[in-house]
Design an enzyme around this catalytic site. Structure first.
Site, PDB file in Angstrom:
ATOM      1  N   ASP A   1      18.813  35.173  41.696  1.00  0.00           N
ATOM      2  CA  ASP A   1      18.095  34.086  41.357  1.00  0.00           C
ATOM      3  C   ASP A   1      18.654  33.236  42.256  1.00  0.00           C
ATOM      4  O   ASP A   1      19.693  32.275  41.732  1.00  0.00           O
ATOM      5  CB  ASP A   1      18.045  33.813  39.956  1.00  0.00           C
ATOM      6  CG  ASP A   1      17.268  32.538  39.782  1.00  0.00           C
ATOM      7  OD1 ASP A   1      16.644  32.070  40.502  1.00  0.00           O
ATOM      8  OD2 ASP A   1      17.007  32.071  38.602  1.00  0.00           O
TER       9      ASP A   1
ATOM     10  N   TYR B   1      23.844  33.292  41.041  1.00  0.00           N
ATOM     11  CA  TYR B   1      22.690  32.566  40.403  1.00  0.00           C
ATOM     12  C   TYR B   1      23.057  31.204  40.634  1.00  0.00           C
ATOM     13  O   TYR B   1      24.108  30.527  40.115  1.00  0.00           O
ATOM     14  CB  TYR B   1      22.957  32.965  38.706  1.00  0.00           C
ATOM     15  CG  TYR B   1      22.326  32.049  37.889  1.00  0.00           C
ATOM     16  CD1 TYR B   1      20.917  32.034  38.225  1.00  0.00           C
ATOM     17  CD2 TYR B   1      22.756  31.377  36.869  1.00  0.00           C
ATOM     18  CE1 TYR B   1      20.181  30.983  37.436  1.00  0.00           C
ATOM     19  CE2 TYR B   1      22.066  30.524  36.051  1.00  0.00           C
ATOM     20  CZ  TYR B   1      20.740  30.601  36.179  1.00  0.00           C
ATOM     21  OH  TYR B   1      19.947  29.531  35.306  1.00  0.00           O
TER      22      TYR B   1
ATOM     23  N   HIS C   1      11.147  35.104  34.990  1.00  0.00           N
ATOM     24  CA  HIS C   1      11.319  35.818  36.407  1.00  0.00           C
ATOM     25  C   HIS C   1      10.860  37.320  36.232  1.00  0.00           C
ATOM     26  O   HIS C   1      11.015  37.712  35.214  1.00  0.00           O
ATOM     27  CB  HIS C   1      12.874  35.684  36.724  1.00  0.00           C
ATOM     28  CG  HIS C   1      13.195  34.313  37.183  1.00  0.00           C
ATOM     29  ND1 HIS C   1      13.510  33.824  38.311  1.00  0.00           N
ATOM     30  CD2 HIS C   1      13.691  33.518  35.948  1.00  0.00           C
ATOM     31  CE1 HIS C   1      14.022  32.548  38.208  1.00  0.00           C
ATOM     32  NE2 HIS C   1      14.063  32.308  36.673  1.00  0.00           N
TER      33      HIS C   1
END
Length: 270
Positions: free
Chosen positions: A157, A110, A261
């Site tokens: 992500d 992330y 998302h």
């Protein structure tokens, strides 16, 4: 083997959506980001009920956090990888995953979002993002120099849309955080440093639009369709030939209490 990555934007708030995801895609592994949950409060019982007996979590209260949920056994790579930027802020988790062809090294990332101002000097969040990617690039290069990644997958992500058609308007987003040249060049350098292969673009040519994120600010996200591809799955070259399917679960953006998302899945003959 089906591997899914999803920025869930609070695992406790959206635990029911994990059931929908699991039913729709039947993944072997789910990698989550932005779990926003300290380890002692992670909903292990709810996840186990979905058929994921093997779990690794690294979380903190209120923000960040990553988790790997698996139907297959794995070994945690605890302490084997850097503490990015020395912050201990729960942005990376890695395991050695059991697979028919041998263990797969799986990394769940992330990367920092970077705030709103694309200026290192004026915005500490943006500086952190660039420093994080620079460290990840050096890590990838060191692994390459030591023999390269073998049977490895990197997901997450990554908060950067690197290609022209990874955003709704390349021209209008050149000075918007997530698609500025300094970011896209940095992420491309990280990919090249590790000889990573873009698994989703394996199926969707680079001249076609591809998004995984749509802002909560849009009154009608589907009508405006101003998306960005922030969620990625990369594989080492030795796994690229086994890529057999993919799915970007766009309809998940319409779920009740949806994340901004959507889940992204690849299937690998591994």
């Amino acid at each position: 083997m089906r591997i899914v990555t999803w920025n869930i934007n609070s695992v406790r708030l959206r635990l029911p959506l994990l059931k929908d995801l699991s039913a729709a895609l039947e993944p072997d592994v789910i990698c989550l980001q932005e779990t926003k949950c300290p380890d002692e409060h992670f909903p292990h019982e709810g996840v186990e009920a979905l058929g994921f007996p093997h779990r690794a979590v690294r979380g903190m209260k209120g923000y960040n956090g990553v988790a790997i949920l698996s139907k297959r056994p794995f070994n945690l790579r605890d302490g084997a990888d850097p503490d990015w930027c020395g912050k201990g802020d729960c942005r990376h988790l890695a395991v050695e995953l059991d697979a028919p062809g041998g263990p797969i090294e799986l990394h769940d990332f992330y990367i920092p979002a970077g705030g709103d101002v694309p200026d290192r000097n004026a915005n500490p969040k943006f500086a952190h993002k660039l420093d994080f990617v620079a460290e990840a690039t050096a890590w990838s290069a060191a692994r390459r120099n030591a023999g390269g990644f073998k049977r490895a997958v990197l997901v997450g992500d990554l908060n950067i849309a690197p290609l022209e058609h990874d955003v709704w308007s390349h021209r209008q987003l050149l000075d918007v955080v997530s698609h500025t040249p300094v970011e896209t060049e940095a992420l491309t350098a990280m990919m090249r440093a590790g000889h990573w292969y873009d698994a989703v673009r394996h199926f969707v040519p680079e001249d076609q639009k591809l998004y995984t994120w749509w802002s909560y600010r849009a009154q009608d996200w589907r009508a405006s369709d101003r998306g960005r591809r922030l969620d990625h799955i990369w594989v080492s070259p030795d796994l690229a030939g086994g890529l057999s399917a993919h799915h970007v679960m766009k309809d998940a953006r319409d779920w009740e209490k949806a994340s901004d998302h959507v889940p992204v899945m690849v299937e690998i003959a591994a």
